[in-house]
Write a protein that holds these residues in place. Structure first.
Motif, PDB file in Angstrom:
ATOM      1  N   ILE A 266      28.012 -85.863 -35.367  1.00  0.00           N
ATOM      2  CA  ILE A 266      27.206 -84.648 -35.238  1.00  0.00           C
ATOM      3  C   ILE A 266      28.018 -83.493 -35.816  1.00  0.00           C
ATOM      4  O   ILE A 266      29.140 -83.237 -35.381  1.00  0.00           O
ATOM      5  N   THR A 267      27.443 -82.825 -36.804  1.00  0.00           N
ATOM      6  CA  THR A 267      28.128 -81.703 -37.454  1.00  0.00           C
ATOM      7  C   THR A 267      27.516 -80.388 -37.005  1.00  0.00           C
ATOM      8  O   THR A 267      26.294 -80.192 -37.119  1.00  0.00           O
ATOM      9  N   LEU A 268      28.354 -79.496 -36.481  1.00  0.00           N
ATOM     10  CA  LEU A 268      27.890 -78.158 -36.096  1.00  0.00           C
ATOM     11  C   LEU A 268      27.861 -77.290 -37.354  1.00  0.00           C
ATOM     12  O   LEU A 268      28.856 -77.215 -38.092  1.00  0.00           O
ATOM     13  N   LEU A 269      26.730 -76.637 -37.617  1.00  0.00           N
ATOM     14  CA  LEU A 269      26.554 -75.887 -38.850  1.00  0.00           C
ATOM     15  C   LEU A 269      26.882 -74.405 -38.716  1.00  0.00           C
ATOM     16  O   LEU A 269      27.048 -73.713 -39.718  1.00  0.00           O
ATOM     17  N   LYS A 270      26.936 -73.926 -37.482  1.00  0.00           N
ATOM     18  CA  LYS A 270      27.235 -72.511 -37.255  1.00  0.00           C
ATOM     19  C   LYS A 270      27.665 -72.340 -35.811  1.00  0.00           C
ATOM     20  O   LYS A 270      27.494 -73.252 -34.983  1.00  0.00           O
ATOM     21  N   ASP A 271      28.242 -71.190 -35.477  1.00  0.00           N
ATOM     22  CA  ASP A 271      28.597 -70.906 -34.094  1.00  0.00           C
ATOM     23  C   ASP A 271      27.340 -70.972 -33.229  1.00  0.00           C
ATOM     24  O   ASP A 271      26.265 -70.517 -33.633  1.00  0.00           O
ATOM     25  N   ALA A 272      27.486 -71.564 -32.047  1.00  0.00           N
ATOM     26  CA  ALA A 272      26.328 -71.741 -31.175  1.00  0.00           C
ATOM     27  C   ALA A 272      26.761 -71.652 -29.723  1.00  0.00           C
ATOM     28  O   ALA A 272      27.953 -71.698 -29.397  1.00  0.00           O
TER      29      ALA A 272
END
Length: 305
Positions: A266-272
């Protein structure tokens, strides 16, 4: 003087050889040469038809192109629409013998990527903008405008990935919601998994890809947040990805991880930010935060607060 004459003759011979090479490379391509930067520049339908079946690389429209038959893509190409339009003004649809359903059809081993913010504009009451015909083919839409009939894109078999673009239909379906087939799969192929649609972005006229009633039960072609603005459903950029599929939250991505031990990144694409996530038994998850930060702002795992 003799030396100069010899030099001139050598240059003439060299230019002749270059011309012959270009003619050979462009044979059957209506005299359009493959450019030195590897981009095949198209100004008419015959050139596009040849490139779709024979070229590998970037195919770029240099002007609006009218087609009189379905362009069949069997090669691996990136179609740079270059802000231009692909359209028809005479009837193409032929369902009886050749399965000519669209302006462009991806078949056999075809892999088509569409970019360049152009327009696919099917004549009213005729064909789809695009169809995917064979198991294993692939079409990735990055941007552009896609106007079809009944469906903007139809997937008989294969995988459609929509990362952007605007989608609508001119001829609507009879009975019920006339826009319900804007994106559509062949029922049997959707059920057995050979037809897939993944929507990570885009804007859809009177059609919600996160609850597509083209399928029964309704299909979640998009796992991203969808925001309605007037008659358009706009898919927001995903927070996380598994492969080519985007998700609105990290938790939604984790919930989609198989429980058979298959390693899944799972790749995080932006701060969340959000709740803690639960990794279930049988999950084999690799979290790739890619330099981004996930902030716990809701419930921690195992907590009611």
């Amino acid at each position: 003087m003799k030396k100069l004459l010899s030099t001139i003759m050598a240059l003439v011979m060299l230019l002749s050889l270059v011309s012959m090479a270009v003619a050979t490379e462009g044979e059957g391509t209506e005299n359009v040469a493959v450019q030195s930067n590897g981009v095949y520049e198209v100004t008419e339908a015959a050139q596009l038809v040849w490139a779709a079946e024979n070229y590998t690389g970037v195919v770029k429209l240099m002007k609006d192109v009218e087609v009189e038959d379905t362009v069949i893509v069997t090669a691996t190409i990136t179609l740079d629409m270059n802000g231009k339009k692909l359209f028809n003004t005479t009837e193409i649809w032929n369902d009886s013998t050749d399965n000519k359903w669209s302006l462009v059809s991806v078949r056999e081993n075809g892999d088509l990527t569409i970019t360049g913010n152009g327009t696919f504009d099917a004549m009213a009451n005729d064909v789809y903008a695009i169809d995917l015909f064979d198991d294993g083919v692939r079409c990735t839409i990055e941007n552009g405008t896609f106007n079809g009939n009944i469906s903007a894109v139809y997937v008989h078999d294969g995988q459609l990935i929509v990362n952007g673009g605007t989608f609508s239909v001119k001829q609507t379906a009879s009975n019920g919601d006339g826009y319900r087939y804007t994106l559509n799969c062949l029922d049997a192929s959707f059920k057995d998994g050979s037809a897939q649609i993944i929507v990570n972005g885009g804007s859809f006229y009177k059609y919600n890809p996160a609850a597509s009633i083209s399928e029964n039960p309704a299909a979640a072609f998009s796992r991203c947040d969808v925001v309605q603005s007037g008659d358009y459903y706009n898919v927001t950029a995903p927070v996380a990805m598994i492969g080519e599929k985007g998700y609105a939250t990290l938790a939604a991505a984790v919930a989609d991880v198989p429980t058979d031990g298959t390693e899944t990144t799972i790749t995080l694409l932006k701060d969340a930010a959000g709740d803690g996530v639960v990794v279930k038994g049988g999950n084999n998850v690799v979290f790739d935060f890619d330099g981004h930060t996930y902030t716990l702002k809701g419930k921690a795992v195992g907590s009611e607060n």
